[in-house]
Design a protein around this motif. Structure first.
Motif, PDB file in Angstrom:
ATOM      1  N   ILE A 144     -27.154 -32.061   5.116  1.00 35.41           N
ATOM      2  CA  ILE A 144     -26.683 -31.410   6.333  1.00 35.41           C
ATOM      3  C   ILE A 144     -25.802 -32.351   7.144  1.00 35.41           C
ATOM      4  O   ILE A 144     -24.609 -32.108   7.324  1.00 35.41           O
ATOM      5  CB  ILE A 144     -27.863 -30.901   7.187  1.00 35.41           C
ATOM      6  N   VAL A 145     -26.396 -33.441   7.623  1.00 33.58           N
ATOM      7  CA  VAL A 145     -25.639 -34.349   8.490  1.00 33.58           C
ATOM      8  C   VAL A 145     -24.452 -34.941   7.735  1.00 33.58           C
ATOM      9  O   VAL A 145     -23.357 -35.086   8.299  1.00 33.58           O
ATOM     10  CB  VAL A 145     -26.554 -35.454   9.048  1.00 33.58           C
ATOM     11  N   GLY A 146     -24.638 -35.255   6.468  1.00 31.36           N
ATOM     12  CA  GLY A 146     -23.543 -35.811   5.678  1.00 31.36           C
ATOM     13  C   GLY A 146     -22.362 -34.865   5.580  1.00 31.36           C
ATOM     14  O   GLY A 146     -21.201 -35.279   5.711  1.00 31.36           O
ATOM     15  N   VAL A 147     -22.634 -33.579   5.352  1.00 27.74           N
ATOM     16  CA  VAL A 147     -21.549 -32.594   5.260  1.00 27.74           C
ATOM     17  C   VAL A 147     -20.859 -32.430   6.610  1.00 27.74           C
ATOM     18  O   VAL A 147     -19.621 -32.372   6.699  1.00 27.74           O
ATOM     19  CB  VAL A 147     -22.087 -31.242   4.751  1.00 27.74           C
ATOM     20  N   LEU A 148     -21.635 -32.372   7.689  1.00 32.62           N
ATOM     21  CA  LEU A 148     -21.042 -32.210   9.020  1.00 32.62           C
ATOM     22  C   LEU A 148     -20.178 -33.419   9.382  1.00 32.62           C
ATOM     23  O   LEU A 148     -19.060 -33.264   9.884  1.00 32.62           O
ATOM     24  CB  LEU A 148     -22.139 -32.013  10.067  1.00 32.62           C
ATOM     25  N   ARG A 149     -20.681 -34.626   9.112  1.00 35.48           N
ATOM     26  CA  ARG A 149     -19.921 -35.834   9.440  1.00 35.48           C
ATOM     27  C   ARG A 149     -18.650 -35.917   8.597  1.00 35.48           C
ATOM     28  O   ARG A 149     -17.583 -36.309   9.099  1.00 35.48           O
ATOM     29  CB  ARG A 149     -20.782 -37.077   9.228  1.00 35.48           C
ATOM     30  N   THR A 150     -18.744 -35.566   7.327  1.00 39.43           N
ATOM     31  CA  THR A 150     -17.577 -35.615   6.454  1.00 39.43           C
ATOM     32  C   THR A 150     -16.517 -34.612   6.907  1.00 39.43           C
ATOM     33  O   THR A 150     -15.324 -34.923   6.963  1.00 39.43           O
ATOM     34  CB  THR A 150     -17.983 -35.333   4.994  1.00 39.43           C
TER      35      THR A 150
ATOM     36  N   PHE B 242     -13.640 -31.199  -0.564  1.00 38.31           N
ATOM     37  CA  PHE B 242     -14.816 -30.590  -1.173  1.00 38.31           C
ATOM     38  C   PHE B 242     -16.010 -31.474  -0.829  1.00 38.31           C
ATOM     39  O   PHE B 242     -16.176 -32.571  -1.386  1.00 38.31           O
ATOM     40  CB  PHE B 242     -14.665 -30.482  -2.691  1.00 38.31           C
ATOM     41  N   ALA B 243     -16.826 -31.010   0.106  1.00 41.72           N
ATOM     42  CA  ALA B 243     -18.019 -31.765   0.513  1.00 41.72           C
ATOM     43  C   ALA B 243     -19.139 -31.400  -0.457  1.00 41.72           C
ATOM     44  O   ALA B 243     -19.848 -30.406  -0.283  1.00 41.72           O
ATOM     45  CB  ALA B 243     -18.402 -31.422   1.949  1.00 41.72           C
ATOM     46  N   ASN B 244     -19.281 -32.210  -1.480  1.00 41.82           N
ATOM     47  CA  ASN B 244     -20.156 -31.878  -2.598  1.00 41.82           C
ATOM     48  C   ASN B 244     -21.395 -32.767  -2.680  1.00 41.82           C
ATOM     49  O   ASN B 244     -22.344 -32.425  -3.372  1.00 41.82           O
ATOM     50  CB  ASN B 244     -19.343 -31.982  -3.905  1.00 41.82           C
ATOM     51  N   ALA B 245     -21.405 -33.897  -1.978  1.00 38.33           N
ATOM     52  CA  ALA B 245     -22.525 -34.821  -2.099  1.00 38.33           C
ATOM     53  C   ALA B 245     -23.814 -34.161  -1.619  1.00 38.33           C
ATOM     54  O   ALA B 245     -23.858 -33.539  -0.561  1.00 38.33           O
ATOM     55  CB  ALA B 245     -22.255 -36.089  -1.283  1.00 38.33           C
ATOM     56  N   GLY B 246     -24.873 -34.286  -2.414  1.00 35.77           N
ATOM     57  CA  GLY B 246     -26.159 -33.714  -2.039  1.00 35.77           C
ATOM     58  C   GLY B 246     -27.273 -34.270  -2.903  1.00 35.77           C
ATOM     59  O   GLY B 246     -27.037 -34.773  -4.002  1.00 35.77           O
ATOM     60  N   ILE B 247     -28.500 -34.176  -2.389  1.00 40.85           N
ATOM     61  CA  ILE B 247     -29.672 -34.633  -3.121  1.00 40.85           C
ATOM     62  C   ILE B 247     -30.758 -33.575  -3.037  1.00 40.85           C
ATOM     63  O   ILE B 247     -30.723 -32.684  -2.179  1.00 40.85           O
ATOM     64  CB  ILE B 247     -30.214 -35.972  -2.572  1.00 40.85           C
TER      65      ILE B 247
END
Length: 251
Positions: free
Chosen positions: A112-118, A83-88
């Protein structure tokens, strides 16, 4: 999506929706791993709830995600849900003489980049597991933006589109791709005031409805939308876009 017997990794799992989902899945007999930047907070949460696993992740550190992925493959090779949930979220006034792209860049890097990398870090493992699921947290503001949070809304619109492509590309691989699109929920996403705003949905009520939708498989097109989200989702198709945009962006 099976609701028990999973090994689940939830990024951004130390507060708000992420933490509530972690606890709800833990209550159903899943092994749940949450990530966050602050070790002290991870320790506090896992002490309060024995069996929940906390692992550090700082997406601003280029080495942190690689270390997390390596540790998860070693300790939890049966991982089958991400679950890619991290966001600001950050407000931006583009009419201001001092406005620049710094806030926008920060939002894009995380949302965006964080979800793609994860996703890239864990997709190879997930593709080997039965009953695998990827779920990313978008927003109902992906469908109609709130103009004082322009990059945040655009980042969620990006995820809405990107997840459709991911879902299509994985159509012949047993990895389910879901999009969680919350309404205005009582979290601290935009600041402490949001957590007590009576206009926002209580986190517990929102997560209870989400869990019911997941349990019953009621997420057409892979979109996990609670009842109050559906009117905004269909506004453009039904010719109500301008009306709804005006309602959430008063002159």
């Amino acid at each position: 999506m099976q609701m028990t017997g999973n090994t689940i990794l939830i990024t951004g799992g130390t507060s708000g929706i992420g933490r509530a989902l972690a606890e709800a899945f833990h209550d159903r007999g899943n092994r749940v791993i949450i990530t966050g930047r602050r070790l002290s907070l991870l320790d506090e949460i896992t002490t309060q709830r024995p069996g929940l696993v906390g692992m550090p992740l700082d997406l601003d550190d280029p080495n942190s995600l690689a270390q997390l992925a390596s540790d998860v493959r070693t300790r939890f090779p049966d991982l089958n849900m991400l679950f890619a949930n991290a966001g600001i979220s950050k407000a931006e006034d583009m009419t201001s003489e001092s406005w620049d792209a710094s806030a926008a860049r920060t939002v894009i890097d995380t949302n965006i980049v964080g979800v793609l990398r994860t996703t890239a870090a864990f997709l190879p493992l997930l593709k080997t597991r039965p009953n695998a699921t990827i779920m990313a947290t978008s927003s109902n503001l992906a469908f109609i933006p709130r103009a004082d949070f322009p990059t945040y809304c655009a980042s969620k619109a990006f995820l809405h589109s990107w997840l459709q492509s991911l879902r299509h590309q994985l159509r012949n691989i047993p990895v389910e791709v879901l999009e969680l699109s919350p309404p205005y929920v009582q979290t601290e996403l935009t600041g402490a005031h949001q957590a007590s705003d009576p206009r926002a949905v209580p986190v517990s009520a929102y997560v209870a409805e989400v869990m019911h939708l997941l349990e019953t498989g009621n997420h057409p097109r892979g979109e996990v939308l609670v009842e109050r989200d559906r009117s905004r989702r269909s506004a453009e198709r039904e010719g109500r876009y301008e009306e709804v945009f005006a309602a959430i962006n008063p002159s």
